[in-house]
Scaffold this motif. Sequence first.
Motif, PDB file in Angstrom:
ATOM      1  N   VAL A 189      -0.737   7.752   7.501  1.00 10.77           N
ATOM      2  CA  VAL A 189      -1.662   8.821   7.845  1.00 10.77           C
ATOM      3  C   VAL A 189      -2.188   8.514   9.233  1.00 10.77           C
ATOM      4  N   LYS A 190      -1.930   9.401  10.139  1.00 11.13           N
ATOM      5  CA  LYS A 190      -2.277   9.107  11.520  1.00 11.13           C
ATOM      6  C   LYS A 190      -2.406  10.411  12.259  1.00 11.13           C
ATOM      7  N   LYS A 191      -3.462  10.472  13.043  1.00 14.00           N
ATOM      8  CA  LYS A 191      -3.630  11.660  13.867  1.00 14.00           C
ATOM      9  C   LYS A 191      -2.659  11.574  15.026  1.00 14.00           C
ATOM     10  N   SER A 192      -2.157  12.696  15.460  1.00 11.88           N
ATOM     11  CA  SER A 192      -1.256  12.628  16.611  1.00 11.88           C
ATOM     12  C   SER A 192      -2.095  12.321  17.842  1.00 11.88           C
ATOM     13  N   GLY A 193      -1.573  11.455  18.644  1.00  9.44           N
ATOM     14  CA  GLY A 193      -2.298  11.065  19.851  1.00  9.44           C
ATOM     15  C   GLY A 193      -2.951   9.716  19.722  1.00  9.44           C
ATOM     16  N   ILE A 194      -3.011   9.219  18.502  1.00  8.84           N
ATOM     17  CA  ILE A 194      -3.604   7.892  18.331  1.00  8.84           C
ATOM     18  C   ILE A 194      -2.557   6.831  18.632  1.00  8.84           C
ATOM     19  N   ILE A 195      -2.970   5.870  19.389  1.00  7.28           N
ATOM     20  CA  ILE A 195      -2.049   4.777  19.692  1.00  7.28           C
ATOM     21  C   ILE A 195      -2.212   3.717  18.617  1.00  7.28           C
ATOM     22  N   ALA A 230       0.840  -1.194   0.000  1.00  6.00           N
ATOM     23  CA  ALA A 230       0.000   0.000   0.000  1.00  6.00           C
ATOM     24  C   ALA A 230       0.869   1.235   0.000  1.00  6.00           C
ATOM     25  N   PRO A 231       0.564   2.213  -0.831  1.00  6.45           N
ATOM     26  CA  PRO A 231       1.377   3.427  -0.856  1.00  6.45           C
ATOM     27  C   PRO A 231       1.278   4.200   0.453  1.00  6.45           C
ATOM     28  N   SER A 232       0.143   4.101   1.126  1.00  2.41           N
ATOM     29  CA  SER A 232       0.093   4.761   2.430  1.00  2.41           C
ATOM     30  C   SER A 232      -0.857   3.992   3.343  1.00  2.41           C
ATOM     31  N   LEU A 233      -0.586   4.082   4.609  1.00  2.00           N
ATOM     32  CA  LEU A 233      -1.371   3.350   5.603  1.00  2.00           C
ATOM     33  C   LEU A 233      -2.180   4.335   6.434  1.00  2.00           C
ATOM     34  N   PHE A 234      -3.365   3.900   6.806  1.00  2.00           N
ATOM     35  CA  PHE A 234      -4.231   4.768   7.614  1.00  2.00           C
ATOM     36  C   PHE A 234      -4.454   4.119   8.967  1.00  2.00           C
ATOM     37  N   PHE A 235      -4.398   4.874   9.979  1.00  2.00           N
ATOM     38  CA  PHE A 235      -4.606   4.331  11.319  1.00  2.00           C
ATOM     39  C   PHE A 235      -5.755   5.044  11.980  1.00  2.00           C
ATOM     40  N   ASP A 236      -6.729   4.240  12.402  1.00  2.00           N
ATOM     41  CA  ASP A 236      -7.839   4.708  13.237  1.00  2.00           C
ATOM     42  C   ASP A 236      -8.157   6.169  13.077  1.00  2.00           C
ATOM     43  N   GLY A 258     -16.578   1.991   9.560  1.00  2.00           N
ATOM     44  CA  GLY A 258     -17.328   0.755   9.410  1.00  2.00           C
ATOM     45  C   GLY A 258     -16.714  -0.364  10.235  1.00  2.00           C
ATOM     46  N   GLY A 259     -15.520  -0.173  10.659  1.00  2.00           N
ATOM     47  CA  GLY A 259     -14.892  -1.150  11.545  1.00  2.00           C
ATOM     48  C   GLY A 259     -14.223  -2.263  10.796  1.00  2.00           C
ATOM     49  N   LYS A 260     -14.278  -2.168   9.499  1.00  2.00           N
ATOM     50  CA  LYS A 260     -13.723  -3.287   8.739  1.00  2.00           C
ATOM     51  C   LYS A 260     -12.198  -3.335   8.860  1.00  2.00           C
ATOM     52  N   ARG A 261     -11.599  -2.164   8.712  1.00  2.00           N
ATOM     53  CA  ARG A 261     -10.142  -2.201   8.733  1.00  2.00           C
ATOM     54  C   ARG A 261      -9.611  -1.264   9.817  1.00  2.00           C
ATOM     55  N   ALA A 262     -10.429  -1.071  10.800  1.00  2.00           N
ATOM     56  CA  ALA A 262     -10.024  -0.089  11.800  1.00  2.00           C
ATOM     57  C   ALA A 262      -8.838  -0.596  12.603  1.00  2.00           C
ATOM     58  N   GLY A 263      -7.780   0.144  12.515  1.00  2.00           N
ATOM     59  CA  GLY A 263      -6.651  -0.122  13.409  1.00  2.00           C
ATOM     60  C   GLY A 263      -5.920  -1.410  13.155  1.00  2.00           C
ATOM     61  N   VAL A 264      -6.037  -1.928  11.975  1.00  2.00           N
ATOM     62  CA  VAL A 264      -5.362  -3.199  11.761  1.00  2.00           C
ATOM     63  C   VAL A 264      -4.114  -3.042  10.936  1.00  2.00           C
ATOM     64  N   ARG A 265      -3.872  -1.847  10.482  1.00  2.00           N
ATOM     65  CA  ARG A 265      -2.680  -1.695   9.661  1.00  2.00           C
ATOM     66  C   ARG A 265      -1.445  -1.792  10.532  1.00  2.00           C
ATOM     67  N   PRO A 266      -0.584  -2.655  10.186  1.00  2.00           N
ATOM     68  CA  PRO A 266       0.598  -2.833  11.023  1.00  2.00           C
ATOM     69  C   PRO A 266       1.645  -1.783  10.699  1.00  2.00           C
ATOM     70  N   VAL A 267       2.371  -1.450  11.671  1.00  2.00           N
ATOM     71  CA  VAL A 267       3.524  -0.592  11.433  1.00  2.00           C
ATOM     72  C   VAL A 267       4.770  -1.441  11.414  1.00  2.00           C
ATOM     73  N   VAL A 268       4.660  -2.506  12.158  1.00  2.00           N
ATOM     74  CA  VAL A 268       5.840  -3.352  12.302  1.00  2.00           C
ATOM     75  C   VAL A 268       6.336  -3.847  10.956  1.00  2.00           C
ATOM     76  N   VAL A 269       5.395  -4.235  10.160  1.00  2.00           N
ATOM     77  CA  VAL A 269       5.812  -4.847   8.917  1.00  2.00           C
ATOM     78  C   VAL A 269       6.088  -3.824   7.851  1.00  2.00           C
ATOM     79  N   LYS A 270       5.761  -2.619   8.150  1.00  2.00           N
ATOM     80  CA  LYS A 270       5.980  -1.579   7.130  1.00  2.00           C
ATOM     81  C   LYS A 270       7.465  -1.419   6.902  1.00  2.00           C
ATOM     82  N   SER A 271       7.830  -1.469   5.680  1.00  2.00           N
ATOM     83  CA  SER A 271       9.258  -1.338   5.420  1.00  2.00           C
ATOM     84  C   SER A 271       9.540   0.017   4.857  1.00  2.00           C
TER      85      SER A 271
END
Lengths: 930, 537
Positions: A874-880, A290-296, A917-930
Amino acid sequence: MAGKMRKAADFTPVMYGKKRKAADSTKDRSKSNKKPNKRNKILCGGGGSDDKRKRKTGPRLPAPLRKVLGGTKRSTDSLNDSDENISSDEANDFYEYEEPLPQEESGKNRRFDVVKNYLLDPSDPVEEDENVSSEDDDNKDDYDGVSKIEKSHGWRESSEQLIDEFEDDERHLRMLQTVSGMPSEAFEGKKKKKKNLVISEAYPESEFNPSRDVLNGNGQISIEELLEPLQGKPGYTEIRKLIREDKNSTSIQAPLPRVEREMLERKAVYEQSKKDITKWEPLVKMNREAPSLFFDEDTNLGFSTVGAIASGFEPRTEFEKKMALLVNDDKVKEAHNEDGSKLLELNKISAEEYLEDRNHIAKMRSLLFRHEMKSKRIKKIKSKTYHRLLKKDRLKSVSAEMLMDPEAAKEEARKQEFKRAEERMTLKHKNSSKWAKRILQRGLEAQDEGTRAAINEQLHQHALLTRKMNTMKDSSSSSGSDDSDEDDVDENSAGSDPDEASKLFAKAKEKTLKVLQEDDEVPTSGVLSLPFMVRGLKKRKEEAVEEAKLALQEYESSLKELQDTGGEENANVGITSGRRVFGAAKRDVPKPKPSNKMKTDNYYRNSDSEDDLDENIDVGNGMKNDLQKDVNVDSGFLNEDAEVRRDSVFKSFDDVVRDPGPKTSYDVAIFASGTWKKMKKGKRVNANIKKSTVVGKPVLQNQEELSEESDTDSEGQMVDEILSAGPKPLYELPSQEELVRLAFAGDDVEEDFGKVKQEILNEEIPEPEKPNLLPGWGQWTSVQRKKGLPSWMLEEHEIAKRKREEALKKRKDAHLKHVIISEKMDKKAEKLHTKTLPYPFTSKEVFEQSIRVPVGPEFNPSTSIGAMNQPDVVKKSGIIIKPIKFEEVNAHEKTEEHREQKRSGNNQKTNKRKGAGGKRAGVRPVVVKS
Amino acid sequence: MGAKEDDGIHENILPPIEQEISDELNAKAKKYLRGEGADLKALQDKKLKGQLAVREEIYGKSAKAAAKIEKWLLPSEGGYLEAEGIEKTWRIRQESIAREVDILSSRNQYDIVVPELGPYTLDFTLSGRFMAAAGRKGHLAVVDMKNMNLVKEIQVRETVRDVVFLHNEHFFATAQKKYPYIYNREGTELHCLKEHGAVLRLQFLRNHFLLASINKFGQLHYQDVTMGEMVGNFRTGFGRTDVMQVNPYNGVVALGHSGGTVTMWKPTTSAPLVKMLCHPGPVSALAFHPNGHLMATSGKEKKIKIWDLRKFEVLQSIPGNAKCLDFSQKGLLAVGNGSFVQILGDLSGSENYSRYMGHPMAKGYQIGKVQFRPYEDVLGIGHSTGWSSILIPGSGEPNFDSWVANPFETTKQRREKEVRSLLDKLPPETIMLNPSKIGSVRPARKKEKPTKQEREADMEAAIEDVKGIAMKKKTKGRNKSSKLTKKKQERVAKTKRPFLEQQLKEDQAAGKKRQKLNEQVELPSSLQRFARKKTTT
């Protein structure tokens, strides 16, 4: 066996003599020594036999002789051989006394463990085999037989039997040799099998070691048999049952060794975990691609304001708790809630308390104010005398204190003495510091006021410190001298002021008078009272008086002069409208000449610089110079100079003070001015010539250019009209060279250009130097003379030439005859390029093509900028960021999603909605992001 | 015959054929893609391949979006003269054009006659709204071309050789008799640039805020007009010239010389970037196409040449004299000679210039300067008796970009643009022949090792330095002369050491290399084992 062996040895003394020695030598060993040897032997195994074989390459009988010697001997010597081999390890032992075989070896004594013999035995025949060389399967049988015989009939018999067997073997071998005609070695190979022969029975048969055959027909003890004695005992039936069950079940194999077992376990676990992990693969892959990841994006973080944070505050420490108690006090809260008035009530103070407080404050204030006023007043007082008095007072008070307290006085004196000593030792204030040295080196004259003052101050300090006196008593006088010194400094620094000067003179006069009037008190005691000292003092005194008189005269005269010049100066001031120059200059009227010179010098300089600045004013220049000459002659008339000079005069004032060497600079100045003038004149002449020559130009020009040229000339006229009413301006003619160049411009341009190009090429890629011949260099001179340059030199030259040609070919302008493209690197522009390829790229072309499209908002429609500049995450500051959660993603969907993301790009709302919708909420990993 | 001036949208509302539209879009999008992407198939790195593929896709989409928007952002199409039958476009006179065009356009045909103040030179602002005219005899005028309003007129009472606008109409620089000056719109002299000397020609580099000048002595000056810093000062070494033109594409300044050469300069190198022999005789005029790829030069040997600057080759050689040349935004080439202006056009699009229009001035007018007015089909002509303006259909860009140049700029916009352009000011080193190379990998440079002599000199200097250091005064017998000398020697040795070590290393490396070479040459593998023997004997 040992006896036999000896017998055999007797038969063959030649053959074995040597070996016997070694063998016998071993025999003197004690049993304890022997044992390890044997053990050693056992351990050696095959290796030991190898050794033996090697050793046998020594002197031995040839095969035919051996044949003649016959069977029994052969066998015995083979045995002997074996014996020898056993002890061969210590072959360097040369004690030649015989000893019977150790008891355990002879087998006589049953106390000894027989194992060794048995273990030795099988190897011995092997040794023999080497010689005998042919043993077949029957050999093995023989051995079995041997063992059997041994078991049944004992040791000695078995050995005899063995010998017989070997004789048979020998015969068999001989037969084989004669039949096949091959050497005995050919049949040796088979014996190797026997090496592995293992005798399973570890112990010889005996009543303590019953063999299976002896004990039981099949040699097995059944459980039943073991159980029999237990019959009728209490737990018997249970045991039997158990055993039966056991019998029914098949036999269980022994468990695998731990290492293997664990390995297998690990393998299984790995397989399992692999299966487990592979289910993540599509998800991870998708995230990676994915060109960019979205977090919660939809989580509401609330306000992160100070208030919000403060509301969550809970007191923890003691102090905080106390504060909280006060703050959350019911009364206070109530008061706050209801009205401010109640708060006031809580704050009540009694009237007395208040009054006291106020009074105190008022008092302090007034005190402060008065103090302030006082200090202000004191500070305002300008009188030096006052301050001096103040200082004196201070000192007095100190000294009074000292008087009162003799201890303190002593201490002070000691201190003073110490300081003096220190100063005398170090000469710290005697211009010995680096700074002072430097300044002195440059000359005090070159320094500004401040530094000079500082230097003086230092000297003064030195004088003060090194003066020998009893400090306390003479403190007043020292302060007086202090003052005088200060005055001196003043005189030096601010001597320019005329009033001050006269004052100073007066003062000096006074002082000298004082000195004169002072009658000397001849000391009546001490060293000074000695007659010669008295005489010396007198003499000195007289001298001083004379000097003082002279000084007085001088002072008087100078004072007079000063007054006179003061009048003059005033007049001057009237003329020059208040220039301070003359005051300063006239101050040293006694020697007016140098000062005048100085001034003129300065004039010159300034006027020169001015001329440099605006050349336009040529009208006045001549006059100016004349005037300057006048100045040389008579400085008094300077004031009547043109206005231009005013500031220069001012400058000169400062310079007068500083300039140390007026005379020389003056000369130089004159000279310089002369040349300058000359130069100027020359220029003018040149200009005139130029202008005059211009007239001819238009005639030479083409019709086309006529208008322009005519313009130029008219322009010249016009400008001249504007600027000066001088001689009529003349025209400018291009130089002869230029005319020639214009006329012959078309000639040989190409050739010239070619030459220029060649030159530039040579400069940029220099031609290799021709190999120059040094006699005797690289070759002998004679060779050189014959063959010319050494080949390697020529080769080098050739290579350099070829390289250059290649470089030339690589140039962009290699095929363009009419173009020279500079290949010089612009160092300043280097920073605009990357030094190395950025990381993921491996080829320059790919990188350059990847940056060809600008991604800024100026170059792209607003709909696509977002996609172009989207951040990786893409992530808001303060989101864990939570760890990745598993979810089913099939490969097809992945690509779809991928596409979609790319397309939407800036269209983040859709993504957000999806997150909501909760389908992909918060599941994007950072660990595996290279 | 007819002058076709298109200002509106000429899109036929046809039932859309998908294929056609997409083709058209693709063709348009190509322009925005700026060349082909890299060949991804050849890439080994899968990850990079993926990333690049994604990027390329985004680029493609962006280009397509831009192509789609284009029809809204660039509504007008440029028109041009079309001849019917045996008519020739160059026979069409200004009068006949005037009859056809609208009133506003026809107002652009005029002659201003100022006979006394000598030949005029002109300059337009980037938007074409304002014009500065400078008479040789000191007449300076700034004219608002929209309403033909004279903004300011001053007389400097000095020769004026050239005039050029700075970044906006509020400032202009003039090359006067002794020095160039900068004036503001009110005619107040702001600066006198004495360092430039007697300047013959001025040019302003808008993106870099540099004022370039060539003076009587053939010195080229670059001055930063924002901070006043003199960025470059070079002697060209080719003598006096007044042929100077800046390449609008890359900011390279070209000078035409009397030897027939044209040199191109940048402010950060003292040698010309390119030196090309264009004519056997003196170069009389020079002009650059706005796209930076074409250059037109004219020589005194009666030739006008059109050059391709990417290959530095002549594309076309046209006979004719030219005193001045200028390219229009659409690529028409105006050639002024004597009292006749000729317009050459590349109508077929094959970079083959042919006669497009012509305009004879009144007899005796000597044309000194021709310049197309940006964003208008107008050619300004400065001549010996004033200046004129004629209509050249198809010369100007019909659509303006208000971020670049806005002819209808308000005060506020102008101010904002000034700030913006100052923020976007490019440093002088960005001027290079191919500015698209910026950001790419630095070209490999020849590694220049210091020569042996230099190294030795360095070592000597270092040793001298060390020797010069005064020894500390020590006590307790450590100040003996023997100790001191020993210490001094140690110092010297210490300083020498790194040099010697480096030299040793290099020598060794060289030796190894040589050895390697020798070994490589020597023997076939079967004979390798004998090699050692051979070397020993």
